[in-house]
Design a protein around this motif. Structure first.
Motif, short mmCIF file in Angstrom:
data_model
loop_
_atom_site.label_atom_id
_atom_site.label_comp_id
_atom_site.label_asym_id
_atom_site.label_seq_id
_atom_site.Cartn_x
_atom_site.Cartn_y
_atom_site.Cartn_z
N LEU A 208 -5.79 -0.67 -7.10
CA LEU A 208 -5.50 0.76 -7.09
C LEU A 208 -4.53 1.14 -8.21
N THR B 198 -0.60 6.29 -6.79
CA THR B 198 -1.93 6.88 -6.98
C THR B 198 -2.17 8.15 -6.18
N ASN C 108 -11.90 2.72 -1.88
CA ASN C 108 -10.62 3.40 -2.09
C ASN C 108 -10.58 4.18 -3.40
N VAL D 199 -11.46 3.01 -6.49
CA VAL D 199 -11.31 2.21 -7.70
C VAL D 199 -12.66 2.17 -8.41
N ALA E 142 -6.25 3.55 3.04
CA ALA E 142 -6.62 2.49 2.09
C ALA E 142 -6.63 1.13 2.78
N ASN F 131 -6.15 0.73 -11.59
CA ASN F 131 -7.10 1.83 -11.80
C ASN F 131 -6.38 3.07 -12.31
N LYS F 132 -5.16 3.30 -11.82
CA LYS F 132 -4.35 4.45 -12.28
C LYS F 132 -4.01 4.28 -13.76
N ALA G 52 -12.38 -2.25 -2.34
CA ALA G 52 -11.58 -1.56 -3.35
C ALA G 52 -12.31 -0.32 -3.87
N TYR H 137 0.82 -1.22 0.00
CA TYR H 137 0.00 0.00 0.00
C TYR H 137 0.85 1.27 0.00
#
Length: 382
Positions: free
Chosen positions: A372, A221, A259, A261, A228, A375-376, A256, A214
């Motif tokens: 995460l 991110t 956070n 996503v 998170a 997703n970025k 998720a 993380y």
């Protein structure tokens, strides 16, 4: 007994085995040792079939999934698994020598043998099974044929049925036989003491690696890594209860999404990582393997363990969604790459399953970190 989980049954098996062994009733101890020998031979027979049954369709299904982010997600998941194994190796080699002395399990000279043995030669060797599984899996993904994939999926269900109805239910008796023999020869007390120390090291490395995941995801991110992790706690504790990454998918997806996503990425990345991302399990397998070998006074070098970790990340693809699935998939590698004996494998299974739920919890929590990062990438491509 049917309502008890695998871990309570395993503990009962260990206790009964120790009681039977320490009473010195030789015929009863030999009876359990006989069962353990037969069961161990059956495990050796089923391992190549298990590898083909789970790895081949797992690779084929990965190859057939559409989506630009498949390669990125799979690559990050595999890298995370390998890094987890490497970290576990160095922590284990740093800490375990201080809590496990070489050859700590002293031999008393007392032995106990089985009444008889039943040999069950495997259809093929473990490495042959791995190569065959890769060939079939990549081939099915390349030709996009449904007939063979359907056959392999049915074969996978057969092997999973064997695990669920034969191997898992009888495993506590097998472990009871191992500990009955050790109690009879005076080795059980030292072994259990070592188990407790190793368990603490494993859980500590799990937590440390989750924080590392993380911190990296947060740096990529911009999200607060500790916030998170807090959002992922429902998934962590659900996994402890279910002992299955697949069964925890709905909770992991929701965590998720908390956070930030997106729904599309969470619903793609989390189920995929549930089958290919086993960082927590790899940590456990690596540390426990080093501990089991240390009990016999043998040290594993990085040159031995690193190829094992690389193969482990691939072999556990689509590991059965049952308690202890990862260790079942890893038995062949432990035997062929690290030189484990039947007794070593039995100890390994007992040690692994004792903390299986925590390994699964580390797996699914790490899935949230990968989601995460993915997703970025998804936003960058949008």
């Amino acid at each position: 007994m049917k309502k008890l989980g695998l871990l309570p049954k395993l503990i009962i098996g260990i206790i009964l085995g120790i009681i039977i062994g320490t009473t010195g009733i030789e015929w009863l101890t030999r009876l359990l040792v006989t069962f353990s020998g037969i069961f161990g031979n059956f495990l050796g027979y089923i391992i190549p079939l298990l590898i083909i049954g789970f790895v081949a369709p797992g690779i084929a299904e990965l190859g057939s999934k559409a989506g630009k982010l498949l390669g990125i997600t799979a690559g990050i998941a595999y890298l995370s698994t390998v890094v987890a194994g490497i970290l576990a190796y160095f922590v284990a080699t740093l800490i375990l020598p201080g809590i496990i002395s070489g050859g700590e399990i002293a031999e008393s000279g007392i032995t106990v043998s089985a009444f008889f043995e039943i040999q069950m030669p495997a259809i093929m060797g473990v490495m042959t099974a791995l190569v065959t599984a890769f060939l079939f899996g990549l081939g099915m993904a390349a030709i996009k044929g449904k007939a063979m994939l359907s056959f392999m999926q049915d074969f996978q269900q057969i092997i999973q049925k064997v695990i669920e109805t034969i191997i898992i239910p009888l495993l506590p008796i097998h472990i009871a036989g191992i500990f009955a023999r050790m109690a009879f020869t005076g080795e059980a007390t030292q072994t259990l003491a070592v188990f407790g120390r190793v368990f603490i090291v494993v859980i500590a490395v799990h937590i440390g690696f989750i924080i590392l995941q993380y911190l990296i995801a947060g740096s990529v991110t911009g999200i607060n890594p500790f916030k998170a992790i807090k959002n992922m706690l429902p998934a962590y504790f659900t996994a402890i209860g279910t002992q299955s990454s697949a069964a925890t998918i709905p909770v992991t997806v929701k965590s998720a999404q908390k956070n930030g996503v997106t729904d599309e990425v969470a619903e793609f990345a989390v189920p995929l990582c549930a089958t290919i991302h086993l960082a927590g399990s790899t940590i456990t397998l690596t540390i426990c393997a080093i501990a089991v070998m240390a009990l016999a006074g043998n040290a594993l070098t990085f040159g031995q363990v690193f190829p094992f970790i690389l193969m482990l990340g691939v072999t556990m693809v689509a590991a059965p969604g049952v308690p202890g699935g990862a260790i079942m998939a890893a038995l062949g590698l432990l035997e062929t790459m690290l030189g484990f004996t039947d007794a070593n494998l039995a100890l390994m299974m007992a040690l692994y399953i004792a903390q299986d739920s925590f390994g699964t919890a580390a797996n699914v929590t790490g899935d949230g970190a990968i989601a995460l990062v993915v997703n970025k990438f998804a936003r960058a491509k949008a």
